[in-house]
Design a protein around this motif. Sequence first.
Motif, PDB file in Angstrom:
ATOM      1  N   ALA A 232     -37.807  46.642 -47.264  1.00  0.00           N
ATOM      2  CA  ALA A 232     -37.749  47.796 -47.250  1.00  0.00           C
ATOM      3  C   ALA A 232     -38.544  47.648 -48.721  1.00  0.00           C
ATOM      4  O   ALA A 232     -39.513  48.397 -48.974  1.00  0.00           O
ATOM      5  N   PHE A 233     -38.920  46.168 -49.436  1.00  0.00           N
ATOM      6  CA  PHE A 233     -40.211  46.373 -50.023  1.00  0.00           C
ATOM      7  C   PHE A 233     -41.637  46.320 -49.101  1.00  0.00           C
ATOM      8  O   PHE A 233     -42.113  46.884 -49.869  1.00  0.00           O
ATOM      9  N   TYR A 234     -41.095  46.437 -48.099  1.00  0.00           N
ATOM     10  CA  TYR A 234     -42.554  46.051 -47.486  1.00  0.00           C
ATOM     11  C   TYR A 234     -43.460  47.857 -47.273  1.00  0.00           C
ATOM     12  O   TYR A 234     -44.466  48.287 -47.837  1.00  0.00           O
ATOM     13  N   GLN A 235     -41.896  48.579 -47.121  1.00  0.00           N
ATOM     14  CA  GLN A 235     -42.267  49.874 -47.316  1.00  0.00           C
ATOM     15  C   GLN A 235     -42.835  50.468 -48.464  1.00  0.00           C
ATOM     16  O   GLN A 235     -43.384  51.224 -48.624  1.00  0.00           O
ATOM     17  N   GLY A 236     -42.012  49.791 -49.324  1.00  0.00           N
ATOM     18  CA  GLY A 236     -41.714  50.882 -50.567  1.00  0.00           C
ATOM     19  C   GLY A 236     -43.429  49.557 -51.077  1.00  0.00           C
ATOM     20  O   GLY A 236     -44.139  50.874 -51.735  1.00  0.00           O
TER      21      GLY A 236
END
Length: 478
Positions: A232-236
Amino acid sequence: MTNISKRRNHDNVDGKKRIKNIKEQNGEELHLKRELGLVSGVSLVVGSMIGSGIFISPKGILEHTGSVGMSLVIWVLCGLISMCGALCYAELGTMIPKSGGEFNYFLETYGGMIAFMYLWVANFILKPAIAIVILACAEYIVQPFYEGTSCGAPESTVKLIAICIVFLIAINCYSVRVSTFITNFFTFAKLIALALIIVVGFIEIFKGKTQYLNPKTSFIGSTSTVSAYALAFYQGLFAYAGWNLPLSIIIGIPLVTIVYVLTNISYFAVLTPEELLLSDGVAFTFAWKTLGSFAWIMQVAVVFSTFGASNANLLPGCRLSYAAGREGHMPNIMSMIHVSRITPVPAVLFLGSVTIILMIPGDIDTLINYFSFAQWFIYGLAFIAVLILRYKHPEWDRPIKVPLFLPVLMIIASIYLVIAPILDDPALEFLYAFLFIVSGLLLYFPLVKFQLIHPRFLDKITAFLQQLLQVVPSGYNV
C-alpha cells in the motif's frame, strides 16, 4: 572517393565550421544553465508528484489496506514520509550542489562502485519509470471508448498511444524553457481539475453522503498483517515520487498531501469501495457518476496531469546520464550538449529510448512494484549517506541541516519498504530488481574500474553522433 564519402566529409567540415563560427561570435563556454526560479521550482515539485498516482493508486491502496479509513491514513503517512525524505535530500542537495543528484552524493560518500551501481539502476529502472505515468495517460485516453465493455481497452492500443513520449523528448531537446513552461501550465491546469473533484465530492458530503467516511465504521476490515501495508505504501509513495529542488519542497509536498487527502475523501463520498476496486480509472468513474455527459472534462484533466508529470520527470531525469558521462561512468556522448540550444540532447534521447523499451512489455502494477523496490533501496543508501557525511565531513557547509532523528527514521522506513513486500508477496519483480542491482556492481570493474572493455568502434560512433546531433562537451569554448 565516392560521392557518399565526399558528402560525408563535406558535412563534417561544415559542422566544424558552424561550431567555429559560434565560438567566434559568442566567445563563451557551454554549460547547462539553471533556469528555474521558486515558482517554477514549486511547479516542478507539484508537477512531478501529481501525475498518474492520484488517479491509479487509490485502488491499490484500498486493496492492500482493506478499509477506507486505513487507506486515508496511508495517504497522510506517505505525505509525512515524503516530507522527511525530501528534507534529508535537501541537506545532501545543498551540501553537494552538483547536477546528477544521488550519483554525486554516492560518489562523495561511497566511492565509484556504489555511484556506478546507482547509475545502472537509475538509468534502467528509476528514471524510465515515467513509463508508468505515460501508460496511465494512455489508458485514460482510450478508456471512454471501451467504457462498459467486458474486455476493456486492448493493451496494444494503450501502448501505441503511450509512444507520445516521443513528443516529450522533442520538447526537452528543443528548449529547457519550453519544457518548463509546459510543466507550469499543466501543473496549474491539473490543480484546477483536482479542485473540481474536491468541490463536487464535498457537495456530496454536505448532502449527507458520508457512509464510508464515518470514523466509527471506516476502519472495519483493515488489514492486520504489518508487512501487507508495504505494498500500500508502494502505491501511495509512487504518487508522491518527485523529491527535488530543496527551496520548493516546504511548499510543494504539503500542498500535494492536502490535495491528495481531500481528493480521496471526495472519491469515497461518491463511490463505494466496491466500485472503486472495480474501476480501472477512478477519476473517470467518479466523473460519470457526478458530471454525466460532462465526464469528458475529467478525462482531459487526467490526460493533462499525466502528460505534464511525464514532462516534469523527464527534464531532471536526463541530467543524471549527463552527469555520469562527465564522470566517465557512461559513454562520453552523454556528457555533451547542443551547441545552440544548450540542452543535453543525447541524454534526453537515451532516457526516452529506455523508457519506451521498459513500457512495451510491462503493466502499471508490476512496474510500480519493480520501481518502488529499487527506489527504496537507493533511498536507504542516500539516508545512510547523510549520517556518514556528517561524520566524515563535519566542516562542509550545510545550508539545510536536519535533526539526526530524521535520517535514522528514514533508514528504518527504507529497510521496512525493501524487506516487507518480499515477506508478504514474494513476486518475481522483486527478484528481477535485486538481480539487476547486483549486476551493476559486477559490471563496474570491467567497464569503469579497470576499463577492460572499450570497443574501438565506440569512438567512431561518438564522433558520428556529435556531428549528427550537433553537440559538444560541456565546458567547450564556443
